[in-house]
Design a protein around this motif. Sequence first.
Motif, PDB file in Angstrom:
ATOM      1  N   PRO A   1       6.137  23.147  -0.427  1.00  0.00           N
ATOM      2  CA  PRO A   1       5.416  22.320  -1.399  1.00  0.00           C
ATOM      3  C   PRO A   1       6.315  21.235  -1.974  1.00  0.00           C
ATOM      4  CG  PRO A   1       4.958  24.648  -1.752  1.00  0.00           C
ATOM      5  CD  PRO A   1       6.066  24.577  -0.738  1.00  0.00           C
ATOM      6  N   ALA A   2       5.746  20.041  -2.100  1.00  0.00           N
ATOM      7  CA  ALA A   2       6.469  18.910  -2.661  1.00  0.00           C
ATOM      8  C   ALA A   2       5.854  18.530  -3.993  1.00  0.00           C
ATOM      9  CB  ALA A   2       6.403  17.728  -1.689  1.00  0.00           C
ATOM     10  N   ASP A   3       6.624  17.802  -4.772  1.00  0.00           N
ATOM     11  CA  ASP A   3       6.142  17.361  -6.075  1.00  0.00           C
ATOM     12  C   ASP A   3       5.255  16.129  -5.873  1.00  0.00           C
ATOM     13  OD1 ASP A   3       5.647  16.770  -8.666  1.00  0.00           O
ATOM     14  OD2 ASP A   3       7.698  16.167  -9.182  1.00  0.00           O
ATOM     15  N   LEU A   4       3.946  16.349  -5.844  1.00  0.00           N
ATOM     16  CA  LEU A   4       2.990  15.262  -5.635  1.00  0.00           C
ATOM     17  C   LEU A   4       2.222  14.922  -6.908  1.00  0.00           C
ATOM     18  CD1 LEU A   4       1.419  16.444  -2.249  1.00  0.00           C
ATOM     19  CD2 LEU A   4       3.110  14.638  -2.548  1.00  0.00           C
ATOM     20  N   VAL A   5       2.608  15.532  -8.015  1.00  0.00           N
ATOM     21  CA  VAL A   5       1.794  15.460  -9.223  1.00  0.00           C
ATOM     22  C   VAL A   5       1.512  14.017  -9.638  1.00  0.00           C
ATOM     23  CG1 VAL A   5       1.702  15.999 -11.684  1.00  0.00           C
ATOM     24  CG2 VAL A   5       2.545  17.703 -10.057  1.00  0.00           C
ATOM     25  N   ASP A   6       2.523  13.174  -9.628  1.00  0.00           N
ATOM     26  CA  ASP A   6       2.362  11.819 -10.154  1.00  0.00           C
ATOM     27  C   ASP A   6       2.105  10.784  -9.059  1.00  0.00           C
ATOM     28  OD1 ASP A   6       2.806  12.670 -12.767  1.00  0.00           O
ATOM     29  OD2 ASP A   6       4.985  12.579 -12.500  1.00  0.00           O
ATOM     30  N   LEU A   7       1.828  11.212  -7.854  1.00  0.00           N
ATOM     31  CA  LEU A   7       1.644  10.268  -6.753  1.00  0.00           C
ATOM     32  C   LEU A   7       0.161  10.096  -6.433  1.00  0.00           C
ATOM     33  CD1 LEU A   7       4.464  11.395  -4.265  1.00  0.00           C
ATOM     34  CD2 LEU A   7       4.598   9.766  -6.157  1.00  0.00           C
ATOM     35  N   PRO A   8      -0.281   8.859  -6.223  1.00  0.00           N
ATOM     36  CA  PRO A   8      -1.681   8.649  -5.818  1.00  0.00           C
ATOM     37  C   PRO A   8      -2.046   9.399  -4.545  1.00  0.00           C
ATOM     38  CG  PRO A   8      -0.711   6.584  -6.529  1.00  0.00           C
ATOM     39  CD  PRO A   8       0.420   7.592  -6.487  1.00  0.00           C
ATOM     40  N   VAL A   9      -1.076   9.619  -3.673  1.00  0.00           N
ATOM     41  CA  VAL A   9      -1.366  10.308  -2.423  1.00  0.00           C
ATOM     42  C   VAL A   9      -1.711  11.781  -2.664  1.00  0.00           C
ATOM     43  CG1 VAL A   9       0.964  11.119  -1.810  1.00  0.00           C
ATOM     44  CG2 VAL A   9      -0.614  10.378  -0.006  1.00  0.00           C
ATOM     45  N   ARG A  10      -1.494  12.246  -3.871  1.00  0.00           N
ATOM     46  CA  ARG A  10      -1.854  13.633  -4.217  1.00  0.00           C
ATOM     47  C   ARG A  10      -3.355  13.860  -3.993  1.00  0.00           C
ATOM     48  NH1 ARG A  10      -0.180  18.153  -7.342  1.00  0.00           N
ATOM     49  NH2 ARG A  10      -1.835  19.675  -7.044  1.00  0.00           N
ATOM     50  N   ASP A  11      -4.179  12.863  -4.275  1.00  0.00           N
ATOM     51  CA  ASP A  11      -5.625  13.009  -4.060  1.00  0.00           C
ATOM     52  C   ASP A  11      -5.933  13.308  -2.599  1.00  0.00           C
ATOM     53  OD1 ASP A  11      -6.063  12.496  -6.725  1.00  0.00           O
ATOM     54  OD2 ASP A  11      -6.501  10.369  -6.426  1.00  0.00           O
ATOM     55  N   ALA A  12      -5.202  12.668  -1.708  1.00  0.00           N
ATOM     56  CA  ALA A  12      -5.414  12.900  -0.277  1.00  0.00           C
ATOM     57  C   ALA A  12      -5.042  14.323   0.097  1.00  0.00           C
ATOM     58  CB  ALA A  12      -4.596  11.912   0.546  1.00  0.00           C
TER      59      ALA A  12
ATOM     60  N   GLU B   1       0.820  -1.202   0.000  1.00  0.00           N
ATOM     61  CA  GLU B   1       0.000   0.000   0.000  1.00  0.00           C
ATOM     62  C   GLU B   1       0.859   1.259   0.000  1.00  0.00           C
ATOM     63  OE1 GLU B   1      -3.776   0.861   0.297  1.00  0.00           O
ATOM     64  OE2 GLU B   1      -3.089  -0.606  -1.179  1.00  0.00           O
ATOM     65  N   MET B   2       1.921   1.250   0.779  1.00  0.00           N
ATOM     66  CA  MET B   2       2.806   2.422   0.808  1.00  0.00           C
ATOM     67  C   MET B   2       3.478   2.610  -0.546  1.00  0.00           C
ATOM     68  SD  MET B   2       2.342   3.807   3.683  1.00  0.00           S
ATOM     69  CE  MET B   2       3.678   4.995   3.756  1.00  0.00           C
ATOM     70  N   ARG B   3       3.894   1.514  -1.175  1.00  0.00           N
ATOM     71  CA  ARG B   3       4.500   1.646  -2.514  1.00  0.00           C
ATOM     72  C   ARG B   3       3.475   2.201  -3.501  1.00  0.00           C
ATOM     73  NH1 ARG B   3       6.385  -3.585  -1.183  1.00  0.00           N
ATOM     74  NH2 ARG B   3       4.980  -4.560  -2.703  1.00  0.00           N
ATOM     75  N   ARG B   4       2.229   1.736  -3.399  1.00  0.00           N
ATOM     76  CA  ARG B   4       1.190   2.241  -4.308  1.00  0.00           C
ATOM     77  C   ARG B   4       0.934   3.720  -4.099  1.00  0.00           C
ATOM     78  NH1 ARG B   4      -4.080   3.511  -4.039  1.00  0.00           N
ATOM     79  NH2 ARG B   4      -4.269   2.892  -1.857  1.00  0.00           N
ATOM     80  N   LEU B   5       0.730   4.125  -2.862  1.00  0.00           N
ATOM     81  CA  LEU B   5       0.407   5.523  -2.564  1.00  0.00           C
ATOM     82  C   LEU B   5       1.540   6.465  -2.943  1.00  0.00           C
ATOM     83  CD1 LEU B   5      -1.319   4.953   0.881  1.00  0.00           C
ATOM     84  CD2 LEU B   5      -2.429   5.886  -1.152  1.00  0.00           C
ATOM     85  N   LEU B   6       2.759   5.981  -2.825  1.00  0.00           N
ATOM     86  CA  LEU B   6       3.932   6.824  -3.085  1.00  0.00           C
ATOM     87  C   LEU B   6       4.491   6.642  -4.485  1.00  0.00           C
ATOM     88  CD1 LEU B   6       5.558   6.387   0.416  1.00  0.00           C
ATOM     89  CD2 LEU B   6       4.546   8.489  -0.498  1.00  0.00           C
ATOM     90  N   GLY B   7       3.757   5.938  -5.351  1.00  0.00           N
ATOM     91  CA  GLY B   7       4.151   5.818  -6.753  1.00  0.00           C
ATOM     92  C   GLY B   7       5.439   5.060  -6.970  1.00  0.00           C
ATOM     93  N   MET B   8       5.700   4.055  -6.137  1.00  0.00           N
ATOM     94  CA  MET B   8       6.959   3.306  -6.251  1.00  0.00           C
ATOM     95  C   MET B   8       6.849   2.100  -7.181  1.00  0.00           C
ATOM     96  SD  MET B   8       8.159   3.252  -2.269  1.00  0.00           S
ATOM     97  CE  MET B   8       8.319   4.768  -1.305  1.00  0.00           C
ATOM     98  N   ALA B   9       5.655   1.705  -7.537  1.00  0.00           N
ATOM     99  CA  ALA B   9       5.480   0.507  -8.351  1.00  0.00           C
ATOM    100  C   ALA B   9       6.043   0.728  -9.756  1.00  0.00           C
ATOM    101  CB  ALA B   9       4.001   0.134  -8.427  1.00  0.00           C
TER     102      ALA B   9
END
Length: 479
Positions: A434-445, A239-247
């Motif tokens: 501000p961090a670069d969250l553009v491509d991370l699923p956690v950006r929605d949160a 789940e952490m890999r998914r939310l943080l775009g590590m996959a």
Amino acid sequence: MFSVDGRTLRCEDVRQVAEENVAVTVDEAAMRRAADAWRLVTDLSARREIYGRTTGVGANRDLTIDADSSPEHGRRLLRSHAGGAGDLLPSAHVRAMMLIRLNQLAAGGSGAHPRLLTALADALTSGALPRVHATGAIGTGDLTVLAETGLTLAGERPWAMGHLAPIPLDTADALAFMSSNASTLAEAVLACLSLERLLRASHVVTALSYVVLGGSPEAYATAVHAAKPHPGQVWCAAEMRRLLGMAGTTPPPGRRIQDPYGLRAFPQVQGPAVDALAYLRNVLTVEINASAENPMVSLAAGDVYHHAHFHMAYLATALDQARATVHHVAELSAARLGDLVEPSFTDLPAFLADGPPGSSGVMILEYVAHDALASLRQVALPVTLGTAVVSRGVEDHASFSTQAARQARAAADAYRQVLACELVAAVRALHMRPADLVDLPVRDAFDLADATLDRETADRPFSDDLTKAAALLETLADI
């Protein structure tokens, strides 16, 4: 419309009926099963002694009810056991209890008259609620709650909401209706679902803190968790890999060779809680669909059995384990909050302050979080280390599952407050740098929280933010 069949009730069904206006019916096969069980036990009662029907209960089990007093025996049982105390149970809890008891009766093991099933379904559909008290059970049957409910159905107690025409309850119905832990199960189901949702939300909150703190991806690597593959731990890391775009990518290295435990040990601490809640859900699913009444009518065997299905050791121990593991998870949340206010971890001002020297920023959030954590620590203490001997020594052990369920609801409330504090701090930090969250699923949160919480970074009260953050966790659980 929800149809009760005595066999397939799910925890989610309990919550839906508890919290929404749902019409409830009873499956025709379940009604026939209940009617067949009633006829069987009525016939057997005329030929042999059956506990609670032809005898007294508890230490009075050896006393036979004479024919003259038999018609009123059931009413006396209900009246004598309707001794609940304390606060009244909330409406959602009562509706959940009524649905679970209805489903258990539909399983066909009680021998209660089918009119009880119809009455409970009608009450749920119409919104009628009995007036029942919280205190009076020790994990061997919710006798007071169900006696109060039974007397309400019989017209001897006032309804808290709505009204149904009274139904007759005879000797055969009294113990058959009371012999259940439906109220304890109701509270446990609602607590289990709340804790599951909070655990899902905690992945999202942790991921936001990870971004702020510049965490190391190595702690969540697939190879790491394949080496010690506890199911919950493996799922948490995924789940952490998914939310943080590590996959499927090579994530950037973290700021440190090793992170504090709040990030590095998250899967190892969150995993046991996930596994404990999964086990708890399995226990609950069995219990809410069980023929657990004592005595139990078996249509297959054509007989009645005296037993101890009323003893809730499975539930009590599962709840103790769940609360203990959730407490550990909440400790990590408080630890991450401590990291978020530390400049050496964030490269931001101490306490995420934004103002003249001496500004306090989110300093108070640590106090709030540790207050809630202290409350959670108290309700995480095991209930299964104690017991009780009652009814003149005949009933010489108790599970205290009722108290375990009660404490699980309190644990969910406290854990929600701890997570809310971390969420408010993490979102504030992401505003400040501000961090670069553009491509991370956690950006929605982050977008949801950003639209909900106050962006003002000057010293100000946080009460409203904490209330909004606590409510937002339910939505974050679905990201």
